[in-house]
Design a protein around this motif. Structure first.
Motif, mmCIF file in Angstrom:
data_model
loop_
_atom_site.group_PDB
_atom_site.id
_atom_site.type_symbol
_atom_site.label_atom_id
_atom_site.label_comp_id
_atom_site.label_asym_id
_atom_site.label_seq_id
_atom_site.Cartn_x
_atom_site.Cartn_y
_atom_site.Cartn_z
ATOM 1 N N ARG A 41 0.837 -1.204 0.000
ATOM 2 C CA ARG A 41 0.000 0.000 0.000
ATOM 3 C C ARG A 41 0.869 1.250 0.000
ATOM 4 N NH1 ARG A 41 -1.972 0.635 4.631
ATOM 5 N NH2 ARG A 41 -1.170 -1.134 5.825
ATOM 6 N N HIS A 42 1.942 1.205 0.756
ATOM 7 C CA HIS A 42 2.893 2.321 0.776
ATOM 8 C C HIS A 42 3.527 2.500 -0.596
ATOM 9 C CE1 HIS A 42 7.050 3.841 1.134
ATOM 10 N NE2 HIS A 42 6.581 4.627 2.090
ATOM 11 N N ARG A 43 3.909 1.397 -1.238
ATOM 12 C CA ARG A 43 4.527 1.487 -2.568
ATOM 13 C C ARG A 43 3.540 2.089 -3.569
ATOM 14 N NH1 ARG A 43 9.551 0.490 -0.405
ATOM 15 N NH2 ARG A 43 9.593 -1.544 0.605
ATOM 16 N N MET A 44 2.269 1.732 -3.440
ATOM 17 C CA MET A 44 1.263 2.278 -4.340
ATOM 18 C C MET A 44 1.053 3.764 -4.078
ATOM 19 S SD MET A 44 -0.590 1.236 -6.830
ATOM 20 C CE MET A 44 -1.898 1.964 -7.835
ATOM 21 N N TRP A 45 1.058 4.152 -2.819
ATOM 22 C CA TRP A 45 0.949 5.575 -2.489
ATOM 23 C C TRP A 45 2.099 6.358 -3.104
ATOM 24 C CZ3 TRP A 45 4.677 7.761 0.997
ATOM 25 C CH2 TRP A 45 4.513 9.134 1.188
ATOM 26 N N ARG A 46 3.322 5.831 -2.996
ATOM 27 C CA ARG A 46 4.469 6.500 -3.594
ATOM 28 C C ARG A 46 4.293 6.653 -5.107
ATOM 29 N NH1 ARG A 46 9.024 8.519 -0.768
ATOM 30 N NH2 ARG A 46 10.151 7.971 -2.649
ATOM 31 N N HIS A 47 3.790 5.610 -5.732
ATOM 32 C CA HIS A 47 3.553 5.659 -7.177
ATOM 33 C C HIS A 47 2.516 6.723 -7.519
ATOM 34 C CE1 HIS A 47 2.656 4.418 -11.270
ATOM 35 N NE2 HIS A 47 1.374 4.349 -10.925
ATOM 36 N N LEU A 48 1.414 6.758 -6.785
ATOM 37 C CA LEU A 48 0.377 7.748 -7.058
ATOM 38 C C LEU A 48 0.894 9.162 -6.831
ATOM 39 C CD1 LEU A 48 -2.680 5.952 -5.415
ATOM 40 C CD2 LEU A 48 -2.255 6.259 -7.865
ATOM 41 N N GLU A 49 1.743 9.335 -5.830
ATOM 42 C CA GLU A 49 2.328 10.652 -5.598
ATOM 43 C C GLU A 49 3.217 11.078 -6.760
ATOM 44 O OE1 GLU A 49 2.236 13.070 -2.743
ATOM 45 O OE2 GLU A 49 0.344 12.022 -3.060
ATOM 46 N N ARG A 50 3.957 10.109 -7.319
ATOM 47 C CA ARG A 50 4.829 10.437 -8.446
ATOM 48 C C ARG A 50 4.034 10.839 -9.678
ATOM 49 N NH1 ARG A 50 8.003 6.039 -6.440
ATOM 50 N NH2 ARG A 50 6.843 4.567 -7.749
ATOM 51 N N THR A 51 2.807 10.359 -9.786
ATOM 52 C CA THR A 51 2.039 10.608 -11.005
ATOM 53 C C THR A 51 0.960 11.663 -10.814
ATOM 54 O OG1 THR A 51 0.480 8.804 -10.498
ATOM 55 C CG2 THR A 51 2.408 8.258 -11.821
ATOM 56 N N ARG A 52 0.879 12.271 -9.630
ATOM 57 C CA ARG A 52 -0.142 13.288 -9.423
ATOM 58 C C ARG A 52 0.374 14.628 -9.909
ATOM 59 N NH1 ARG A 52 -1.801 13.813 -3.359
ATOM 60 N NH2 ARG A 52 -3.411 15.033 -4.372
ATOM 61 N N GLY A 53 -0.538 15.551 -10.122
ATOM 62 C CA GLY A 53 -0.168 16.872 -10.606
ATOM 63 C C GLY A 53 -1.304 17.433 -11.435
ATOM 64 N N PRO A 54 -1.077 18.584 -12.102
ATOM 65 C CA PRO A 54 -2.142 19.223 -12.888
ATOM 66 C C PRO A 54 -2.749 18.301 -13.936
ATOM 67 C CG PRO A 54 -0.266 20.687 -12.647
ATOM 68 C CD PRO A 54 0.165 19.357 -12.129
ATOM 69 N N TYR A 55 -1.919 17.412 -14.509
ATOM 70 C CA TYR A 55 -2.421 16.516 -15.540
ATOM 71 C C TYR A 55 -2.227 15.053 -15.152
ATOM 72 C CZ TYR A 55 -1.996 20.940 -17.963
ATOM 73 O OH TYR A 55 -2.104 22.263 -18.293
ATOM 74 N N GLY A 56 -2.019 14.815 -13.881
ATOM 75 C CA GLY A 56 -1.771 13.454 -13.418
ATOM 76 C C GLY A 56 -2.918 12.912 -12.595
ATOM 77 N N THR A 57 -2.578 12.036 -11.681
ATOM 78 C CA THR A 57 -3.580 11.330 -10.896
ATOM 79 C C THR A 57 -4.031 12.159 -9.698
ATOM 80 O OG1 THR A 57 -2.522 9.250 -11.501
ATOM 81 C CG2 THR A 57 -4.057 9.197 -9.656
ATOM 82 N N ALA A 58 -5.321 12.440 -9.628
ATOM 83 C CA ALA A 58 -5.905 13.065 -8.448
ATOM 84 C C ALA A 58 -6.567 11.954 -7.641
ATOM 85 C CB ALA A 58 -6.926 14.119 -8.845
ATOM 86 N N TYR A 59 -6.218 11.822 -6.388
ATOM 87 C CA TYR A 59 -6.714 10.680 -5.629
ATOM 88 C C TYR A 59 -6.755 10.990 -4.136
ATOM 89 C CZ TYR A 59 -2.154 9.847 -3.592
ATOM 90 O OH TYR A 59 -1.003 9.994 -2.854
ATOM 91 N N GLU A 60 -7.491 10.158 -3.434
ATOM 92 C CA GLU A 60 -7.476 10.137 -1.976
ATOM 93 C C GLU A 60 -7.589 8.678 -1.561
ATOM 94 O OE1 GLU A 60 -9.898 11.940 1.900
ATOM 95 O OE2 GLU A 60 -10.403 12.590 -0.136
#
Length: 271
Positions: A41-60
């Motif tokens: 779950r931590h590894r997935m969170w890190r991945h989602l953080e790397r891909t978030r941004g204005p045109y990336g993944t928005a998530y909670e």
């Protein structure tokens, strides 16, 4: 599986453009993890953080639980994650040591409804087959799980990771066959139940899962195994729904956080 990919291609653009995914991790001991671990779950969170941004993944990340399993206390009471910078909000989940489809099907509707989850990442089945139900009954619980989740959120989407056989499958022929049959039934359920409004995906398990390198006891993942499980989910969502990006190919080593020494444990034949 052609029908599933046809369905997912119809929803790819819509999913990729969602304002915010509300992600719920659902799993057993391999998902909750134990004291001192990072968890996938931590590894997935890190991945989602790397891909978030204005045109990336928005998530909670959402869910009713946030603890790790404490082996000495024999209870899910630890918050001793290997990375102390793992945010409290990102630690949320619906996973339990010794819990399977049998246990999650009755509670998933409440969790989805209360936490407004719309994206479920589910890794279950090994504990069911090992201790509770055969492949047929376990597959029936998968279908119940899907129905219950949809009763709370008709547009919920799910990524389901098939069972990865553990050390027990090496010497228990019947158990190995049950794992294989369940995975076939899981693929069938995904193909039959996936809809454009509520798409289901089967993630692809690591094809060369190595019990000596990817687990520390024949079942539970090492850091390398955690990355590979997270990659299975991340790549499935990116490929089918356009969410984020492919999992970073080089992300198989240690992540930031204090190093932890693991007490040597015997190889187990149980989940």
């Amino acid at each position: 599986m052609g029908g599933v990919m046809g369905v997912t291609s119809q929803v790819k653009a819509a999913v990729g453009q969602d304002v915010r995914m509300r992600v719920l991790f659902v799993g057993d001991s391999m998902t909750i993890g134990s004291a001192g671990e990072h968890t996938w779950r931590h590894r997935m969170w890190r991945h989602l953080e790397r891909t978030r941004g204005p045109y990336g993944t928005a998530y909670e990340i959402v869910g009713p639980r946030d603890a790790l399993y404490d082996k000495e206390a024999d209870a899910p009471v630890s918050h001793d994650y290997a990375d102390p910078a793992f945010p409290a909000a990102a630690r949320r989940h619906l996973a339990g040591w010794g819990e399977g489809w049998l246990h999650m099907a009755p509670v998933i509707a409440g969790a989805v409804r209360e936490h407004r989850a719309d994206t479920l990442l589910v890794f279950l089945g090994l504990i069911d087959l090992g201790f509770y139900t055969g492949s047929g009954a376990t597959a029936a619980n998968v279908r119940r799980f899907v129905a219950e989740a949809r009763s709370a959120e008709p547009r919920v989407r799910m990524v389901l990771l098939p069972v990865i056989p553990n050390i027990r499958a090496r010497h228990d022929v019947f158990f190995a066959a049950e794992c294989e049959r369940f995975n076939e039934l899981l693929a069938r359920a995904v193909a039959e139940l996936s809809t454009p409004a509520s798409p289901l995906l089967t993630a692809v398990p690591p094809h060369d899962w190595d019990l000596a390198r990817d687990t520390y006891d024949g079942t539970h993942p090492t850091a390398r195994g955690e990355h590979r499980i997270a990659a299975a989910f991340a790549d499935a969502m990116h490929r089918a729904w356009g969410v984020g990006s492919p999992y970073a190919a080089g992300a198989v080593g240690a992540q930031p956080g204090r190093p932890r020494a693991r007490r040597a444990e015997p190889v187990t034949v149980e989940q």
